[in-house]
Design a protein around this motif. Sequence first.
Motif: not given
Length: 189
Positions: A23, A63, A106
Motif C-alpha cells: 500500500t 499496489k 488486493e
Amino acid sequence: MKKTVLLIITVSLIFCNANSQITKGNWMVGGSGSFSTNNVSATQSQTTNIEIRPGIGYFIANKLAVGLKLSYISEDLSKFVQMTGSPGLTIHSLLIGPFARYYFLEPEKTVNFFAEANYSYGSYKSTGYYTISDGRSNDLSFALGSAIYFNSSVAIEFSLGYYSTHDITYGYNNNGLQMGIGFQIHLEK
C-alpha cells in the motif's frame, strides 16, 4: 513422506492469512537472482547468464512501486568458444537503473501476481577471446511473476520475463527469456 510435507506446506500457504504491505507509503527491499540462456546476434552464438539484482522501492500508490535496482551479470560465452576454438570468454557487468512494479490482486492476498519493467545502464569488462576490453551497455526488461507471502512482510517471488541488452560500445544486441527467483521484504511506514 516428502509428498505429505509438500502438501502441508502448499495448503498452509493457500489458507494462511498474510496481508502484504503493498500500500501507498510503504517500502520494499529485496532482490532476485536469475539464470538465462540467449542468442547473441553479432556472433550467432548462445550464452549463459547469471544475474543478481538487489533493489529498493517505494509504493507511490496502492499496489504500484517504483525504485532503483543494481544488477551484477556474469556471462559465459562457451558456445562461442566452441565455434571459434578460442579460449574462454567471460563478461562481468555492473548496471543501475529504475524499475516500476504493479501488483494485480488486493493487499490481503497470500499469493499475488505482478508485472515489472526495468531499465539499467552501466559498464562491463570482458576477458578471454578478446583479451580484456571495457564497454558500456543498457538493458531493458519486462517480467511477470508471482509473490507468495510467508507473513505480512516477507515474500518469495518467481518470475518469467524477456530482456534486451544493447552494447553501446560495439553495437550488438543480446536478448532472450529470463527466469528468476527472489525475496522481498515489505516495510510498513
